[in-house]
Every structure is written in structure tokens, then in C-alpha cells.
Design a protein around this motif. Structure first.
Motif, PDB file in Angstrom:
ATOM      1  N   GLN A  30       0.881  -1.305  -0.015  1.00 38.60           N
ATOM      2  CA  GLN A  30      -0.005   0.090   0.027  1.00 38.60           C
ATOM      3  C   GLN A  30       0.868   1.321  -0.001  1.00 38.60           C
ATOM      4  N   ILE A  31       0.381   2.179  -0.817  1.00 41.28           N
ATOM      5  CA  ILE A  31       1.109   3.495  -0.564  1.00 41.28           C
ATOM      6  C   ILE A  31       0.330   4.572  -0.167  1.00 41.28           C
ATOM      7  N   TYR A  32       0.585   5.169   0.910  1.00 37.42           N
ATOM      8  CA  TYR A  32       0.172   5.886   1.796  1.00 37.42           C
ATOM      9  C   TYR A  32      -0.074   7.566   1.396  1.00 37.42           C
ATOM     10  N   PHE A  33      -1.209   8.052   1.136  1.00 39.40           N
ATOM     11  CA  PHE A  33      -1.337   9.398   0.866  1.00 39.40           C
ATOM     12  C   PHE A  33      -0.831  10.167   1.836  1.00 39.40           C
ATOM     13  N   GLY A  34      -0.197  11.568   1.310  1.00 39.79           N
ATOM     14  CA  GLY A  34       0.390  12.541   2.402  1.00 39.79           C
ATOM     15  C   GLY A  34       1.910  11.967   2.853  1.00 39.79           C
ATOM     16  N   GLN A  35       2.438  10.920   2.513  1.00 39.36           N
ATOM     17  CA  GLN A  35       3.649  10.355   2.900  1.00 39.36           C
ATOM     18  C   GLN A  35       4.717  10.543   1.889  1.00 39.36           C
ATOM     19  N   HIS A  36       5.917  10.925   1.879  1.00 37.70           N
ATOM     20  CA  HIS A  36       6.903  11.042   0.955  1.00 37.70           C
ATOM     21  C   HIS A  36       7.218   9.637   0.454  1.00 37.70           C
ATOM     22  N   VAL A  37       7.359   9.580  -0.873  1.00 32.10           N
ATOM     23  CA  VAL A  37       7.630   8.466  -1.663  1.00 32.10           C
ATOM     24  C   VAL A  37       8.993   8.712  -2.449  1.00 32.10           C
ATOM     25  N   SER A  38       9.698   7.719  -2.754  1.00 32.28           N
ATOM     26  CA  SER A  38      10.945   7.838  -3.618  1.00 32.28           C
ATOM     27  C   SER A  38      10.789   6.993  -5.054  1.00 32.28           C
ATOM     28  N   VAL A  39      10.979   7.601  -6.015  1.00 30.44           N
ATOM     29  CA  VAL A  39      10.869   6.769  -7.458  1.00 30.44           C
ATOM     30  C   VAL A  39      12.189   6.648  -7.913  1.00 30.44           C
ATOM     31  N   TYR A  40      12.607   5.385  -8.027  1.00 30.94           N
ATOM     32  CA  TYR A  40      14.003   5.034  -8.860  1.00 30.94           C
ATOM     33  C   TYR A  40      13.734   4.499 -10.240  1.00 30.94           C
ATOM     34  N   THR A  41      14.544   4.909 -11.120  1.00 31.12           N
ATOM     35  CA  THR A  41      14.400   4.701 -12.354  1.00 31.12           C
ATOM     36  C   THR A  41      15.817   4.014 -12.972  1.00 31.12           C
ATOM     37  N   TRP A  42      15.913   3.069 -13.805  1.00 33.19           N
ATOM     38  CA  TRP A  42      17.006   2.549 -14.459  1.00 33.19           C
ATOM     39  C   TRP A  42      16.560   2.025 -15.725  1.00 33.19           C
ATOM     40  N   MET A  43      17.489   2.109 -16.704  1.00 36.87           N
ATOM     41  CA  MET A  43      17.609   1.586 -17.924  1.00 36.87           C
ATOM     42  C   MET A  43      17.368  -0.033 -17.929  1.00 36.87           C
ATOM     43  N   LYS A  44      16.564  -0.628 -18.401  1.00 34.79           N
ATOM     44  CA  LYS A  44      16.292  -2.053 -18.375  1.00 34.79           C
ATOM     45  C   LYS A  44      17.057  -2.650 -19.727  1.00 34.79           C
ATOM     46  N   LYS A  45      16.726  -2.300 -20.715  1.00 35.25           N
ATOM     47  CA  LYS A  45      17.125  -2.658 -22.156  1.00 35.25           C
ATOM     48  C   LYS A  45      17.090  -1.556 -23.033  1.00 35.25           C
ATOM     49  N   GLN A  52      13.574   0.035 -22.644  1.00 34.92           N
ATOM     50  CA  GLN A  52      12.548  -0.203 -21.537  1.00 34.92           C
ATOM     51  C   GLN A  52      13.334   0.301 -20.260  1.00 34.92           C
ATOM     52  N   LEU A  53      12.434   1.202 -19.401  1.00 36.30           N
ATOM     53  CA  LEU A  53      12.910   1.468 -18.186  1.00 36.30           C
ATOM     54  C   LEU A  53      12.506   0.609 -17.122  1.00 36.30           C
ATOM     55  N   TYR A  54      12.972   0.380 -15.958  1.00 33.70           N
ATOM     56  CA  TYR A  54      12.450  -0.522 -14.940  1.00 33.70           C
ATOM     57  C   TYR A  54      12.385   0.694 -13.761  1.00 33.70           C
ATOM     58  N   GLU A  55      11.280   0.885 -12.897  1.00 41.10           N
ATOM     59  CA  GLU A  55      11.228   1.671 -12.062  1.00 41.10           C
ATOM     60  C   GLU A  55      10.547   1.029 -10.891  1.00 41.10           C
ATOM     61  N   GLU A  56      10.727   1.827  -9.743  1.00 40.65           N
ATOM     62  CA  GLU A  56      10.382   1.401  -8.468  1.00 40.65           C
ATOM     63  C   GLU A  56      10.180   2.413  -7.677  1.00 40.65           C
ATOM     64  N   ILE A  57       8.847   2.463  -6.723  1.00 38.30           N
ATOM     65  CA  ILE A  57       8.234   3.219  -5.869  1.00 38.30           C
ATOM     66  C   ILE A  57       8.731   2.860  -4.439  1.00 38.30           C
ATOM     67  N   TRP A  58       9.211   3.400  -3.761  1.00 37.29           N
ATOM     68  CA  TRP A  58       9.461   3.155  -2.250  1.00 37.29           C
ATOM     69  C   TRP A  58       8.695   4.037  -1.415  1.00 37.29           C
ATOM     70  N   GLN A  59       8.229   3.522  -0.351  1.00 33.70           N
ATOM     71  CA  GLN A  59       7.690   4.572   0.868  1.00 33.70           C
ATOM     72  C   GLN A  59       8.519   4.151   2.333  1.00 33.70           C
ATOM     73  N   GLY A  60       9.339   4.990   2.571  1.00 35.83           N
ATOM     74  CA  GLY A  60      10.170   4.373   3.777  1.00 35.83           C
ATOM     75  C   GLY A  60      11.131   3.314   3.255  1.00 35.83           C
ATOM     76  N   GLU A  61      11.000   2.356   3.964  1.00 28.70           N
ATOM     77  CA  GLU A  61      11.739   1.095   3.586  1.00 28.70           C
ATOM     78  C   GLU A  61      10.959   0.077   3.057  1.00 28.70           C
ATOM     79  N   ARG A  62       9.637   0.307   2.498  1.00 26.84           N
ATOM     80  CA  ARG A  62       8.996  -0.466   1.814  1.00 26.84           C
ATOM     81  C   ARG A  62       8.835  -0.357   0.219  1.00 26.84           C
ATOM     82  N   LEU A  63       8.900  -1.307  -0.476  1.00 25.74           N
ATOM     83  CA  LEU A  63       8.925  -1.445  -1.855  1.00 25.74           C
ATOM     84  C   LEU A  63       7.504  -1.390  -2.150  1.00 25.74           C
ATOM     85  N   CYS A  64       6.756  -0.579  -2.837  1.00 23.79           N
ATOM     86  CA  CYS A  64       5.361  -0.557  -3.068  1.00 23.79           C
ATOM     87  C   CYS A  64       4.950  -0.619  -4.478  1.00 23.79           C
ATOM     88  N   ALA A  65       5.461  -0.410  -5.194  1.00 21.08           N
ATOM     89  CA  ALA A  65       5.380  -0.725  -6.662  1.00 21.08           C
ATOM     90  C   ALA A  65       6.609  -0.952  -7.762  1.00 21.08           C
TER      91      ALA A  65
END
Length: 101
Positions: A30-45, A52-65
Motif C-alpha cells: 500500500q502507498i499512503y497518501f500524504g507520505q513521501h515516496v521515492s521513485v527510482y528509475t533504471w534503463m533495463k533494455k 525499456q525502463l525499470y522503475e520502483e516506488i518506495w515509501q520508507g523502507e517498503r517497496l510499494c510498486a
């Protein structure tokens, strides 16, 4: 690095080059509204005309997407894809994803 800026430095829609071909997202927590998220992006192919990009969304220490998106270097005027220029390809290669998914 801004991928769009590499292909369209002036951000002009008249010169736009990147079109989205496919998006795939897995929501893993779950991603909680009003809390900071970090988006990380890498080149996959990197293909001849697409990437093709690979991306992750983290909230705190949790991988959310996590997910991928495929972009095509596209000439809107001529209505066809174009090869990724070598100078741009070299820059993209410096951001290749080396981790496990």
C-alpha cells in the motif's frame, strides 16, 4: 538524467520523440497518501528504436510498486520509429539496471 530531455531537449511537442508503447505496474504494498515516496528509475533494455525502463516506488523502507515502461523513438511528422542516436545510446547505457527483479 532525464530520458525525455535526451530525445527532446527543448521539451517542444513539435519536436517530441518519445511515445509510450507499453506500461506494466505491479503494486506490491500500500502507498499512503500524504507520505513521501521515492521513485527510482533504471534503463533495463536498449533496442534499435526503443528502450525499456525499470522503475520502483518506495515509501520508507517498503517497496510499494515496480514496473516497466517501453518507449519508442518516434518521428511524429513521418509517422515512423527511428533508430536511437549513438550519442543518446551511450548516455542511456551508463544507467543500465544491474540488479535482480
Amino acid at each position: 538524467m532525464g530520458v525525455v530531455r535526451l530525445f527532446t531537449p527543448d521539451h517542444s511537442f513539435d519536436n517530441w520523440k518519445m511515445i509510450i508503447l507499453n506500461i506494466n505496474v505491479d503494486f506490491v504494498d500500500q502507498i499512503y497518501f500524504g507520505q513521501h515516496v521515492s521513485v527510482y528509475t533504471w534503463m533495463k533494455k536498449i533496442g534499435k528504436t526503443s528502450l525499456q525502463l525499470y522503475e520502483e516506488i518506495w515509501q520508507g523502507e517498503r517497496l510499494c510498486a515496480k514496473g516497466t515502461v517501453v518507449y519508442v523513438n518516434y518521428n511524429v511528422k513521418d509517422q515512423k520509429s527511428e533508430p536511437i542516436p549513438e550519442m543518446i545510446r551511450r548516455e542511456l547505457e551508463t544507467h543500465l539496471y544491474k540488479g535482480e527483479q
